[in-house]
Design a protein around this motif. Structure first.
Motif, mmCIF file in Angstrom:
data_model
loop_
_atom_site.group_PDB
_atom_site.id
_atom_site.type_symbol
_atom_site.label_atom_id
_atom_site.label_comp_id
_atom_site.label_asym_id
_atom_site.label_seq_id
_atom_site.Cartn_x
_atom_site.Cartn_y
_atom_site.Cartn_z
ATOM 1 N N SER A 73 40.046 75.206 92.349
ATOM 2 C CA SER A 73 41.088 75.237 93.383
ATOM 3 C C SER A 73 40.789 74.178 94.444
ATOM 4 O O SER A 73 39.659 73.720 94.585
ATOM 5 C CB SER A 73 41.177 76.620 94.009
ATOM 6 N N SER A 103 44.265 74.173 90.148
ATOM 7 C CA SER A 103 45.135 73.469 91.093
ATOM 8 C C SER A 103 45.859 72.362 90.339
ATOM 9 O O SER A 103 45.411 71.921 89.282
ATOM 10 C CB SER A 103 44.344 72.921 92.285
ATOM 11 N N LYS A 137 46.193 76.162 94.879
ATOM 12 C CA LYS A 137 45.704 77.381 94.233
ATOM 13 C C LYS A 137 46.893 78.187 93.707
ATOM 14 O O LYS A 137 47.425 79.047 94.396
ATOM 15 C CB LYS A 137 44.889 78.220 95.208
#
Length: 150
Positions: A73, A103, A137
């Motif tokens: 993330s 991500s 995220k």
């Protein structure tokens, strides 16, 4: 509209709605400024490519025309990049076995649907990100994706 006082001079006045309009415009601009993230602290608002992880700011990098996925993330970890030269439109592209992304950044110029399932199954979680979208995220780990026609 004009106003004539006792002396006989004509004094132009502004209509009441004109004063109200400018007052409302000023209040709306002040409210917009106040609600902008970071304006109260005097710091610039973070961009869509910026993520704050453990108090540190990280910036993702993804060239125009590409769809980028990061293993961690906040645009951290190994980055995988895909574009239309190596990816067919509307085809399911699974990440390598054991690899998932936490991500993503979409700079393809087309919408991209990401899937929790490695087989692009719509029975599991999936979400379509329009071009220009960045997600530090997502709600789930991405295991496959499809670049859409439009």
């Amino acid at each position: 509209m004009t106003f004539t006082p006792r002396g006989g001079l004509t004094v132009p006045t502004r209509p009441r709605w004109d004063r109200s309009f400018w007052a409302l415009l000023a209040m709306a601009m002040l409210a917009a400024w106040w609600m902008t993230p970071g304006s109260a602290q005097g710091a610039p608002a973070p961009t869509a490519r910026t993520a704050v992880v453990n108090g540190k700011t990280s910036l993702g990098s993804c060239q125009a025309g590409r769809f980028c996925l990061w293993q961690k993330s906040g645009f951290r970890g190994k980055r995988h990049g895909f574009d239309l030269t190596n990816t067919d439109i509307e085809s399911c592209v699974a990440l390598p076995k054991g690899v998932s992304a936490s991500s993503l950044g979409n700079e393809t110029g087309r919408p991209v649907t990401v899937f929790q399932s490695a087989h692009c199954a719509e029975t599991a979680e999936f979400h379509t990100y329009p071009t220009g979208s960045w997600a530090p995220k997502p709600r789930y780990e991405v295991r496959a994706f499809k670049i859409r026609e439009r």
